[in-house]
Structures are given as C-alpha cells and as structure tokens.
Design an enzyme around this catalytic site. Structure first.
Site, short mmCIF file in Angstrom:
data_model
loop_
_atom_site.label_atom_id
_atom_site.label_comp_id
_atom_site.label_asym_id
_atom_site.label_seq_id
_atom_site.Cartn_x
_atom_site.Cartn_y
_atom_site.Cartn_z
N CYS A 92 0.84 -1.19 0.00
CA CYS A 92 0.00 0.00 0.00
C CYS A 92 0.88 1.24 0.00
O CYS A 92 1.86 1.29 0.75
CB CYS A 92 -0.90 0.00 1.23
SG CYS A 92 -2.01 1.40 1.32
N HIS A 134 -9.22 -3.80 -1.67
CA HIS A 134 -8.20 -2.97 -1.00
C HIS A 134 -8.55 -1.49 -1.11
O HIS A 134 -8.53 -0.76 -0.12
CB HIS A 134 -6.83 -3.27 -1.62
CG HIS A 134 -5.71 -2.47 -1.04
ND1 HIS A 134 -4.71 -3.04 -0.29
CD2 HIS A 134 -5.44 -1.14 -1.09
CE1 HIS A 134 -3.87 -2.08 0.11
NE2 HIS A 134 -4.29 -0.92 -0.38
N GLU A 135 -8.90 -1.04 -2.34
CA GLU A 135 -9.19 0.39 -2.54
C GLU A 135 -10.49 0.79 -1.82
O GLU A 135 -10.57 1.87 -1.23
CB GLU A 135 -9.26 0.74 -4.03
CG GLU A 135 -7.98 0.50 -4.82
CD GLU A 135 -6.71 1.00 -4.16
OE1 GLU A 135 -6.75 1.98 -3.40
OE2 GLU A 135 -5.65 0.38 -4.41
N HIS A 138 -10.04 1.50 1.77
CA HIS A 138 -9.54 2.85 2.06
C HIS A 138 -10.71 3.83 2.24
O HIS A 138 -10.62 4.78 3.03
CB HIS A 138 -8.65 3.36 0.93
CG HIS A 138 -7.23 2.88 1.00
ND1 HIS A 138 -6.41 3.13 2.06
CD2 HIS A 138 -6.49 2.17 0.11
CE1 HIS A 138 -5.20 2.59 1.83
NE2 HIS A 138 -5.23 2.00 0.66
NI NI Z 1 -3.60 1.07 -0.23
#
Ligand code: NI
Length: 169
Positions: A92, A134-135, A138
């Site tokens: 990341c 993953h995104e 966030h």
């Molecule tokens: Ni990330």
C-alpha cells in the site's frame, strides 16, 4: 499510516461536474504513476471522498491474468459472490515498503460510477477483486494490516522478497 484521515469513512461524491473532482483525479493519477501504484484512493492524499483509481497495468503477481481496465470508481458498492476467501500479498502506498498476506473474497460484483457519471457494473475475481477490496477499504477507513489474519505474514518487501520489484496498492 498514522494519519487520522486514513481512518475516516469517506463521503459520497454528489457533483460529477465539479472541477475539483476532475482536478482530484488528475492528482491521483499522477501520484499513482509516480509511485508505481496498482491503485489509489482519495483518502490517501487527504481527500475524504469516495473516489478510487486502479488498473491499467499488467499484474506483476498474476502475469497470466486478464489486465485490469484503467478505472476511476466513484461511490462504489461491493457485493461478494460466494464465501471463498483467498490469501495473497498486498502492499500500500500509505505504508511504503511493507507487505502483508491478506485474506480477501475471491469473487465479487462491484458497482459505482466513472468520472462522467456513467454506471460501472462488473463481476470480477482474483487479483482484480483483491485490488477493488483494497481500494474500497480505504474509503471505509481500513488499511490492509487491519485485515491480516497472521501477523507473522507482515514485513518489509525487501526482506520478504529480495530482488523482486512489486507494486503498492
Ligand atoms: Ni492502499
């Protein structure tokens, strides 16, 4: 990592015509390209909006996999398909140089909007599904170390994978 803005839940985009939105995406694209990222979410550059970009590259981890299209994803919604999980390494841009093995759903459907406000609706698997999870994490204030099941599988990329270049999400 450590910046409280990375732990906030991002707000949905309401005005797709706002010049600030287009400037944000240009900034995100430049950041992702400069840092060799696989994806980037707006909170990572301090903007609390539901905007993520990803794709447009050949996966270094799944060279045989279909290329992830170059995507701007706004106000996403995820729907997991089945219960199968898969563990794999992630990095990341918000914690550069680290890698951790993260369990993710193998298949999912994601919906949202592109920069022009057109609907996106895709069912994907494997690395594509991993990058989307993953995104989107966030956008909900979640960083991948919070998902690691076995903290022994977390460390410095140059120690875990000497001589191997890889990307950060
Ligand atoms: Ni990330």
């Amino acid at each position: 990592m450590g910046d409280p803005r990375l732990l906030e839940v991002a707000q949905p985009v309401r005005d797709f015509n706002a010049p600030e939105l287009h400037a944000l995406i240009a900034d995100m694209r430049a950041t992702m390209a400069a840092l060799n990222g696989a994806g980037l979410a707006a909170p990572q550059i301090g903007v609390p909006l539901q905007v993520a970009i990803f794709g447009g590259f050949k996966s270094p981890r799944y060279p045989e996999a279909e290329e992830i299209p170059d995507t701007v994803l706004i106000n996403p919604q995820l729907e997991f398909i089945g219960e199968a999980l898969e563990e794999d390494w992630e990095g990341c841009l918000s914690l550069p140089g680290m890698r951790g093995k993260v369990p993710r759903y193998k298949r999912l459907r994601y919906r949202g909007f592109d920069l022009a406000g057109r609907a996106i609706d895709r069912s994907v698997s494997d690395f594509h599904a991993r990058v989307v999870q993953h995104e989107c994490d966030h956008l909900n204030g979640i960083l991948y170390p919070m998902r690691i099941a076995d903290m022994r599988q977390f460390g410095f990329a140059e120690v875990l994978f000497p001589n191997q270049a890889s990307m950060e999400e």
